[in-house]
Design an enzyme around this catalytic site. Structure first.
Site, PDB file in Angstrom:
ATOM      1  CB  THR A 291      57.370  -1.049 -24.257  1.00  0.00           C
ATOM      2  OG1 THR A 291      57.933  -2.301 -23.855  1.00  0.00           O
ATOM      3  CG2 THR A 291      57.923  -0.647 -25.607  1.00  0.00           C
TER       4      THR A 291
ATOM      5  CE  LYS B 193      65.378   2.082 -26.855  1.00  0.00           C
ATOM      6  NZ  LYS B 193      63.997   1.632 -27.205  1.00  0.00           N
TER       7      LYS B 193
ATOM      8  NE  ARG C 211      62.620  -5.382 -19.890  1.00  0.00           N
ATOM      9  CZ  ARG C 211      62.277  -5.151 -21.171  1.00  0.00           C
ATOM     10  NH1 ARG C 211      63.209  -4.936 -22.103  1.00  0.00           N
ATOM     11  NH2 ARG C 211      61.030  -5.108 -21.523  1.00  0.00           N
TER      12      ARG C 211
ATOM     13  NE  ARG D 264      61.521   2.083 -22.110  1.00  0.00           N
ATOM     14  CZ  ARG D 264      61.564   0.813 -22.511  1.00  0.00           C
ATOM     15  NH1 ARG D 264      60.788  -0.087 -21.936  1.00  0.00           N
ATOM     16  NH2 ARG D 264      62.381   0.448 -23.478  1.00  0.00           N
TER      17      ARG D 264
ATOM     18  CG  ASN E 156      61.122   3.245 -25.400  1.00  0.00           C
ATOM     19  OD1 ASN E 156      62.256   3.328 -25.875  1.00  0.00           O
ATOM     20  ND2 ASN E 156      60.421   2.124 -25.411  1.00  0.00           N
TER      21      ASN E 156
ATOM     22  CD  GLU F 164      69.757  -7.008 -26.342  1.00  0.00           C
ATOM     23  OE1 GLU F 164      69.821  -6.478 -25.209  1.00  0.00           O
ATOM     24  OE2 GLU F 164      68.683  -7.180 -26.947  1.00  0.00           O
TER      25      GLU F 164
ATOM     26  CG  HIS G  69      67.762  -1.984 -25.319  1.00  0.00           C
ATOM     27  ND1 HIS G  69      66.765  -2.701 -25.948  1.00  0.00           N
ATOM     28  CD2 HIS G  69      68.716  -2.884 -24.948  1.00  0.00           C
ATOM     29  CE1 HIS G  69      67.124  -3.985 -25.977  1.00  0.00           C
ATOM     30  NE2 HIS G  69      68.292  -4.114 -25.370  1.00  0.00           N
TER      31      HIS G  69
ATOM     32  CE1 TYR H 155      65.277  -2.725 -30.123  1.00  0.00           C
ATOM     33  CE2 TYR H 155      66.394  -1.041 -31.415  1.00  0.00           C
ATOM     34  CZ  TYR H 155      65.857  -1.479 -30.213  1.00  0.00           C
ATOM     35  OH  TYR H 155      65.909  -0.666 -29.104  1.00  0.00           O
TER      36      TYR H 155
ATOM     37  CG  PHE I 233      57.308  -1.157 -34.094  1.00  0.00           C
ATOM     38  CD1 PHE I 233      58.603  -1.417 -33.685  1.00  0.00           C
ATOM     39  CD2 PHE I 233      56.277  -1.961 -33.600  1.00  0.00           C
ATOM     40  CE1 PHE I 233      58.882  -2.450 -32.807  1.00  0.00           C
ATOM     41  CE2 PHE I 233      56.554  -3.002 -32.720  1.00  0.00           C
ATOM     42  CZ  PHE I 233      57.862  -3.247 -32.324  1.00  0.00           C
TER      43      PHE I 233
HETATM   44  P1  ADP Z   1      61.276  -3.028 -24.786  1.00  0.00           P
HETATM   45  O1  ADP Z   1      62.285  -1.991 -25.258  1.00  0.00           O
HETATM   46  O2  ADP Z   1      60.469  -2.526 -23.626  1.00  0.00           O
HETATM   47  O3  ADP Z   1      61.896  -4.378 -24.529  1.00  0.00           O
HETATM   48  P2  ADP Z   1      60.192  -4.159 -27.258  1.00  0.00           P
HETATM   49  O4  ADP Z   1      61.324  -5.139 -27.218  1.00  0.00           O
HETATM   50  O5  ADP Z   1      58.822  -4.705 -27.398  1.00  0.00           O
HETATM   51  O6  ADP Z   1      60.206  -3.206 -25.972  1.00  0.00           O
HETATM   52  O7  ADP Z   1      60.408  -3.159 -28.469  1.00  0.00           O
HETATM   53  C1  ADP Z   1      61.694  -2.662 -28.761  1.00  0.00           C
HETATM   54  C2  ADP Z   1      61.584  -1.177 -29.025  1.00  0.00           C
HETATM   55  O8  ADP Z   1      60.787  -0.965 -30.190  1.00  0.00           O
HETATM   56  C3  ADP Z   1      60.880  -0.370 -27.940  1.00  0.00           C
HETATM   57  O9  ADP Z   1      61.704  -0.026 -26.847  1.00  0.00           O
HETATM   58  C4  ADP Z   1      60.427   0.843 -28.701  1.00  0.00           C
HETATM   59  O10 ADP Z   1      61.502   1.775 -28.930  1.00  0.00           O
HETATM   60  C5  ADP Z   1      60.038   0.229 -30.037  1.00  0.00           C
HETATM   61  N1  ADP Z   1      58.612  -0.142 -30.101  1.00  0.00           N
HETATM   62  C6  ADP Z   1      57.987  -1.165 -29.453  1.00  0.00           C
HETATM   63  N2  ADP Z   1      56.685  -1.218 -29.744  1.00  0.00           N
HETATM   64  C7  ADP Z   1      56.450  -0.191 -30.597  1.00  0.00           C
HETATM   65  C8  ADP Z   1      55.298   0.299 -31.289  1.00  0.00           C
HETATM   66  N3  ADP Z   1      54.102  -0.278 -31.139  1.00  0.00           N
HETATM   67  N4  ADP Z   1      55.446   1.383 -32.081  1.00  0.00           N
HETATM   68  C9  ADP Z   1      56.645   1.986 -32.243  1.00  0.00           C
HETATM   69  N5  ADP Z   1      57.788   1.563 -31.642  1.00  0.00           N
HETATM   70  C10 ADP Z   1      57.692   0.507 -30.825  1.00  0.00           C
HETATM   71 MG    MG Z   2      62.795  -5.690 -25.872  1.00  0.00          MG
END
Ligand code: ADP
Ligand code: MG
Length: 140
Positions: A91, A9, A85, A102, A112, A126, A115, A49, A57
């Site tokens: 996350t 990212k 993962r 992370r 973070n 994706e 992805h 997304y 968010f």
């Molecule tokens: P992951 O990337 O671990 O699969 P998610 O799919 O739940 O996590 O979320 C996608 C992305 O959205 C996260 O990697 C992070 O950048 C962002 N994100 C997730 N939850 C939050 C939150 N509560 N506040 C702000 N950004 C968030």
């Molecule tokens: Mg995800």
């Protein structure tokens, strides 16, 4: 053999850890089979997304993802989706296990670093999103 999409990212690119992140994938036995640097338009970030569009968010996340260059890549290997993962960590970096990407580098639950696709269906969507021939977000 399985394929998954990872993205370094904008925060990962800004922190100069593109090589570090890729090295962790390679040391875990994953092979980089496609890679590029690109920038997402707002529409492409929103499309990527889409599953999160009702989340509070979403606007902030798409703004973050368009804030600078990103490095999407396809990784191949046994159990690639889970391996990536596991290497990424939770996350929220506050919850991420020791030694994960992370935990070591992320500043917040949003910024973070990395992805990784979470299932075979999302991996297929994706990888095509960035490396397919017919999507407007594949770039050049
Ligand atoms: P992951 O990337 O671990 O699969 P998610 O799919 O739940 O996590 O979320 C996608 C992305 O959205 C996260 O990697 C992070 O950048 C962002 N994100 C997730 N939850 C939050 C939150 N509560 N506040 C702000 N950004 C968030
Ligand atoms: Mg995800």
């Amino acid at each position: 053999m399985e394929r998954t999409l990872s993205i370094i990212k904008p925060d990962g690119v800004k922190k100069n850890i593109v090589g570090e992140v890729i090295s962790r994938f390679e040391k875990a036995g994953l092979k980089v089979v496609a890679l590029k640097m690109t920038e997402l338009s707002t529409a492409c970030a929103e499309g990527f997304y889409e599953v999160h569009k009702e989340r509070p968010f979403f606007g902030s996340l798409t703004e973050f993802m368009t804030s600078g260059p990103i490095v999407p890549m396809i990784l191949e290997g046994d159990d690639a989706i889970k391996k990536v993962r596991d290497l990424m960590g939770a996350t929220n970096p506050a919850d991420a296990a020791e030694g994960t990407i992370r935990k070591d580098f992320a500043d917040s639950i949003e910024a973070n670093i990395v992805h990784g696709s979470d299932a075979p269906e999302t991996a297929a969507f994706e990888t095509a999103y960035f490396f397919g021939k017919e999507t407007e977000c594949a770039g050049s």
